[in-house]
Design an enzyme around this catalytic site. Structure first.
Site, PDB file in Angstrom:
ATOM      1  N   ARG A 296       1.126  -1.268   0.024  1.00  0.00           N
ATOM      2  CA  ARG A 296       0.130   0.065  -0.005  1.00  0.00           C
ATOM      3  C   ARG A 296       0.813   1.264   0.135  1.00  0.00           C
ATOM      4  NH1 ARG A 296      -0.672   4.941   2.749  1.00  0.00           N
ATOM      5  NH2 ARG A 296      -0.447   3.765   4.640  1.00  0.00           N
TER       6      ARG A 296
ATOM      7  N   HIS B 240      10.713   6.760   8.034  1.00  0.00           N
ATOM      8  CA  HIS B 240      11.301   6.805   6.634  1.00  0.00           C
ATOM      9  C   HIS B 240      12.886   7.200   7.037  1.00  0.00           C
ATOM     10  CE1 HIS B 240       7.687   7.532   4.071  1.00  0.00           C
ATOM     11  NE2 HIS B 240       7.136   7.047   5.123  1.00  0.00           N
TER      12      HIS B 240
ATOM     13  N   CYS C 126       5.895   9.592  -0.154  1.00  0.00           N
ATOM     14  CA  CYS C 126       4.554  10.145   0.272  1.00  0.00           C
ATOM     15  C   CYS C 126       4.371  10.868  -1.000  1.00  0.00           C
ATOM     16  CB  CYS C 126       4.582  10.809   1.463  1.00  0.00           C
ATOM     17  SG  CYS C 126       3.046  11.684   1.864  1.00  0.00           S
TER      18      CYS C 126
END
Length: 314
Positions: free
Chosen positions: A27, A222, A253
């Site tokens: 995802r 991250h 993102c």
């Protein structure tokens, strides 16, 4: 000691005996791709991740295709994988409509996505922080009424590309609001990868002081500045046992351009196994899965562990 026996296991004291890896590659990883990955490839990716031993795999997002076209096939993908034995398949929903779509397909694990900062709430959700929380409250309530378990993501917990440093109390306010509306667990997102270990420990301490128990907290780092594993270790020292990671280091993102890839699941597993922490993951099979996906994406994996292990096989 042969290469196959590495990493050497040297346990550290006062760390959890087992960690639950919350795999987000299918995802959070694929949503940042420039082009859409075929549905059958996504389904095979999830199946291979499950075969590698991952038991929590975030499958997709029921977001309007206009906003995340890479995940426009949620209705087609989820039925292909929902019967995987022994695997939880959370899905992200942005609103009531997304929840209805997910529940109609039998989803039992739901995630909502909030922001600790006003700038990112506006960029990602087109609402203020409080407006977004107001949208999520009935969504969480309905999901719980349907018997689903709900995760609350909180992005920009450690820094924001527009606002800079984010006050800890600001993060705690959003976390508390999500927990009060019924979220079963929270995921603290270092969306742009600026956290450092002391910062992680301070936020976790504050959340505990505000009544959020450690066993309801996950962390989502991250690796923009190469700090993801160091920050993970700080979270482990605090007792956190849910770590988000993305196979092969996929992701970023789409609403925060300074966000690079997630912590690679292989890099996380290498460290955890070296510390004697159980994960249930077969690192060789996981690496092979990321190499397979990298071939489909036509680029090498950014994971150092994937590169090292796949190089040895050549």
């Amino acid at each position: 000691m042969s290469a196959e026996q590495l990493p050497m296991v040297v346990p550290a004291s006062d760390l959890p005996a087992r960690v639950r890896i919350y795999e987000v590659g299918a995802r959070d990883g694929l949503q940042n791709e420039k082009g859409a990955v075929p549905t059958e490839v996504k389904a095979e990716f999830i199946r291979r991740l499950a075969e590698a031993g991952l038991t929590t795999i975030e499958a997709t997002s029921f977001v309007h295709p206009k906003w995340v076209p890479q995940l426009a096939d949620a209705e087609e993908l989820f039925p292909r994988v929902r019967e995987l034995a022994g695997v939880e398949l959370p899905v992200l929903v942005p609103n009531q409509r997304g929840l209805d779509r997910a529940l109609a397909l039998g989803a039992e694990r739901i995630a909502v996505f909030a922001s600790a900062t006003e700038s990112f709430a506006k960029a990602n959700l087109n609402r203020t922080v409080d407006e977004s929380l107001a949208v999520f409250e009935p969504v969480v309530r309905q999901a719980k009424d349907a018997g689903a378990r709900v995760r609350g993501y909180v992005s920009m917990c450690f820094g924001d590309p527009w606002e800079g440093a984010v006050p800890l109390h600001q993060v705690a306010r959003v976390c508390t609001a999500l927990r009060n509306m019924g979220c079963d667990e929270l995921s603290l997102g270092d969306t742009i990868g600026v956290a450092t270990p002391g910062h992680v420990q301070e936020l976790l301490n504050l959340l505990n002081e505000e009544g959020v128990p450690t066993n309801e907290i996950g962390v989502h780092f991250h690796d923009t500045y190469g700090q993801a594993l160091a920050n993970t270790y700080a979270a482990l020292e605090h007792g956190v046992t849910t770590i988000d990671a993305s196979a092969g280091g996929l992701g970023g993102c789409p609403y925060a351009k300074s966000a690079t890839g997630n912590l690679a699941t292989e890099d996380l597993v290498w460290m955890l196994h070296g510390l004697g922490i159980e994960t249930g993951v077969d690192l060789g099979r996981l690496t092979a899965t990321s190499v397979w996906m990298a071939a489909h994406l036509d680029r090498p994996s950014p994971s150092r562990t994937v590169r090292a292990l796949s190089h040895k096989d050549q």
